[in-house]
Design a protein around this motif. Structure first.
Motif, PDB file in Angstrom:
ATOM      1  N   MET A   1       0.849  -1.181   0.000  1.00  0.00           N
ATOM      2  CA  MET A   1       0.000   0.000   0.000  1.00  0.00           C
ATOM      3  C   MET A   1       0.890   1.239   0.000  1.00  0.00           C
ATOM      4  SD  MET A   1      -3.168   0.955   2.543  1.00  0.00           S
ATOM      5  CE  MET A   1      -4.082  -0.480   2.075  1.00  0.00           C
ATOM      6  N   THR A   2       0.500   2.241  -0.736  1.00  0.00           N
ATOM      7  CA  THR A   2       1.266   3.474  -0.789  1.00  0.00           C
ATOM      8  C   THR A   2       0.730   4.455   0.245  1.00  0.00           C
ATOM      9  OG1 THR A   2      -0.138   4.166  -2.631  1.00  0.00           O
ATOM     10  CG2 THR A   2       1.995   3.259  -3.196  1.00  0.00           C
ATOM     11  N   THR A   3       1.626   5.314   0.709  1.00  0.00           N
ATOM     12  CA  THR A   3       1.291   6.226   1.803  1.00  0.00           C
ATOM     13  C   THR A   3       1.035   7.632   1.304  1.00  0.00           C
ATOM     14  OG1 THR A   3       2.628   4.907   3.322  1.00  0.00           O
ATOM     15  CG2 THR A   3       2.079   7.148   4.018  1.00  0.00           C
ATOM     16  N   LEU A   4      -0.114   8.162   1.699  1.00  0.00           N
ATOM     17  CA  LEU A   4      -0.518   9.529   1.397  1.00  0.00           C
ATOM     18  C   LEU A   4      -0.482  10.330   2.682  1.00  0.00           C
ATOM     19  CD1 LEU A   4      -1.842  11.583  -0.636  1.00  0.00           C
ATOM     20  CD2 LEU A   4      -4.042  10.809   0.277  1.00  0.00           C
ATOM     21  N   TYR A   5       0.314  11.393   2.688  1.00  0.00           N
ATOM     22  CA  TYR A   5       0.216  12.364   3.767  1.00  0.00           C
ATOM     23  C   TYR A   5      -0.888  13.326   3.363  1.00  0.00           C
ATOM     24  CZ  TYR A   5       4.801  11.154   5.899  1.00  0.00           C
ATOM     25  OH  TYR A   5       5.862  10.545   6.522  1.00  0.00           O
ATOM     26  N   LEU A   6      -1.958  13.353   4.129  1.00  0.00           N
ATOM     27  CA  LEU A   6      -3.068  14.272   3.906  1.00  0.00           C
ATOM     28  C   LEU A   6      -2.946  15.381   4.929  1.00  0.00           C
ATOM     29  CD1 LEU A   6      -5.775  15.080   2.623  1.00  0.00           C
ATOM     30  CD2 LEU A   6      -6.898  13.495   4.220  1.00  0.00           C
ATOM     31  N   PHE A   7      -2.695  16.587   4.460  1.00  0.00           N
ATOM     32  CA  PHE A   7      -2.524  17.736   5.330  1.00  0.00           C
ATOM     33  C   PHE A   7      -3.677  18.708   5.121  1.00  0.00           C
ATOM     34  CE2 PHE A   7       2.428  17.481   5.385  1.00  0.00           C
ATOM     35  CZ  PHE A   7       2.353  16.357   6.183  1.00  0.00           C
ATOM     36  N   GLY A   8      -4.091  19.364   6.190  1.00  0.00           N
ATOM     37  CA  GLY A   8      -5.173  20.330   6.102  1.00  0.00           C
ATOM     38  C   GLY A   8      -4.918  21.541   6.965  1.00  0.00           C
ATOM     39  N   ALA A   9      -5.340  22.680   6.456  1.00  0.00           N
ATOM     40  CA  ALA A   9      -5.259  23.937   7.193  1.00  0.00           C
ATOM     41  C   ALA A   9      -6.676  24.336   7.622  1.00  0.00           C
ATOM     42  CB  ALA A   9      -4.627  25.029   6.319  1.00  0.00           C
ATOM     43  N   ALA A  10      -6.775  25.386   8.412  1.00  0.00           N
ATOM     44  CA  ALA A  10      -8.040  25.803   9.010  1.00  0.00           C
ATOM     45  C   ALA A  10      -8.911  26.558   8.008  1.00  0.00           C
ATOM     46  CB  ALA A  10      -7.788  26.648  10.246  1.00  0.00           C
ATOM     47  N   ALA A  11      -9.578  25.797   7.164  1.00  0.00           N
ATOM     48  CA  ALA A  11     -10.618  26.297   6.262  1.00  0.00           C
ATOM     49  C   ALA A  11     -11.770  25.307   6.392  1.00  0.00           C
ATOM     50  CB  ALA A  11     -10.107  26.362   4.825  1.00  0.00           C
ATOM     51  N   PRO A  12     -13.008  25.736   6.191  1.00  0.00           N
ATOM     52  CA  PRO A  12     -14.158  24.854   6.440  1.00  0.00           C
ATOM     53  C   PRO A  12     -14.081  23.440   5.843  1.00  0.00           C
ATOM     54  CG  PRO A  12     -14.937  27.076   6.126  1.00  0.00           C
ATOM     55  CD  PRO A  12     -13.449  27.095   5.829  1.00  0.00           C
ATOM     56  N   PRO A  13     -13.513  23.228   4.638  1.00  0.00           N
ATOM     57  CA  PRO A  13     -13.485  21.851   4.126  1.00  0.00           C
ATOM     58  C   PRO A  13     -12.690  20.869   4.987  1.00  0.00           C
ATOM     59  CG  PRO A  13     -13.178  23.391   2.332  1.00  0.00           C
ATOM     60  CD  PRO A  13     -13.098  24.186   3.611  1.00  0.00           C
ATOM     61  N   VAL A  14     -11.807  21.353   5.858  1.00  0.00           N
ATOM     62  CA  VAL A  14     -11.049  20.435   6.718  1.00  0.00           C
ATOM     63  C   VAL A  14     -11.996  19.651   7.632  1.00  0.00           C
ATOM     64  CG1 VAL A  14     -10.524  21.900   8.736  1.00  0.00           C
ATOM     65  CG2 VAL A  14      -8.849  20.215   7.928  1.00  0.00           C
ATOM     66  N   LEU A  15     -13.165  20.178   7.880  1.00  0.00           N
ATOM     67  CA  LEU A  15     -14.140  19.495   8.722  1.00  0.00           C
ATOM     68  C   LEU A  15     -14.690  18.238   8.053  1.00  0.00           C
ATOM     69  CD1 LEU A  15     -15.971  22.660  10.080  1.00  0.00           C
ATOM     70  CD2 LEU A  15     -14.203  21.298  11.228  1.00  0.00           C
ATOM     71  N   GLU A  16     -14.444  18.073   6.760  1.00  0.00           N
ATOM     72  CA  GLU A  16     -14.905  16.905   6.000  1.00  0.00           C
ATOM     73  C   GLU A  16     -13.816  15.834   5.884  1.00  0.00           C
ATOM     74  OE1 GLU A  16     -15.744  18.941   2.350  1.00  0.00           O
ATOM     75  OE2 GLU A  16     -17.439  20.020   3.220  1.00  0.00           O
ATOM     76  N   VAL A  17     -12.736  15.967   6.629  1.00  0.00           N
ATOM     77  CA  VAL A  17     -11.551  15.136   6.418  1.00  0.00           C
ATOM     78  C   VAL A  17     -11.799  13.648   6.662  1.00  0.00           C
ATOM     79  CG1 VAL A  17     -10.465  15.347   8.698  1.00  0.00           C
ATOM     80  CG2 VAL A  17      -9.058  15.161   6.646  1.00  0.00           C
ATOM     81  N   SER A  18     -12.702  13.293   7.550  1.00  0.00           N
ATOM     82  CA  SER A  18     -12.928  11.859   7.783  1.00  0.00           C
ATOM     83  C   SER A  18     -13.482  11.187   6.530  1.00  0.00           C
ATOM     84  CB  SER A  18     -13.839  11.615   8.988  1.00  0.00           C
ATOM     85  OG  SER A  18     -15.084  12.237   8.811  1.00  0.00           O
TER      86      SER A  18
END
Length: 178
Positions: A1-18
């Motif tokens: 399996m390949t590894t993805l680093y998923l990074f997010g900053a404080a903007a409303p779409p980060v609330l959808e990260v799950s």
């Protein structure tokens, strides 16, 4: 399996990260989640659930010297949403935030990196933003901004179709080594 680093900053779409993590898993990615300190504060009580979902600690701060790295090496980094402030800090090499330090170093390590800003139409009028986007693109970062990526909304408004997460994940998939 390949590894993805998923990074997010404080903007409303980060609330959808799950949901994004679940979609990335369905696409065959192992996911490590990193957040800016403010995004981590927004997620608050959800952080343990996100760590369980990814199988890795959620990180928002640098590790201490001598501490082992708790994540596998990244095959691809996806930074979305990335804010006006974070785009500009990254382009300038200002690495006070863990996730900005990783993506700045990722340029030198030649880790394929995709960024999708989440900025409003007022912010993008500032001349630093276009310069920063061009700097990152010139360094090899795939910046999904403008036609075919994130298009700015008016201040205080969300795009009716939502944040185009599918475009960000598609771009990360395109960088996956076969």
């Amino acid at each position: 399996m390949t590894t993805l680093y998923l990074f997010g900053a404080a903007a409303p779409p980060v609330l959808e990260v799950s949901q994004v993590i679940e979609e990335a898993h369905a696409r065959g990615w192992e996911v490590c989640l990193g957040l800016t300190p403010t995004a981590a504060r927004w997620m608050g009580d959800r952080l343990p659930d996100l760590a369980e979902l990814t199988g890795h600690p959620v990180r928002s701060e640098y590790k201490l010297p001598g501490e082992p790295d708790v994540w596998p090496k990244a095959d691809v980094i996806l930074f979305a949403p990335v804010t006006f402030n974070t785009v500009n800090a990254w382009a300038l090499g200002l690495t006070g935030k863990f996730v900005v330090g990783v993506v700045a170093e990722g340029i030198g390590k030649r880790i394929p990196t995709v960024a999708m800003p989440c900025v409003n139409a007022a912010y993008v009028q500032h001349p630093a933003f276009d310069r920063s986007v061009e700097t990152l693109r010139g360094a090899g970062v795939t910046v999904l901004y403008g036609s075919g990526g994130f298009e700015p909304n008016q201040p205080g408004e969300r795009r009716p179709e939502g944040f185009p997460w599918h475009l960000a994940l598609d771009a990360a998939d395109a960088h996956r080594e076969v």
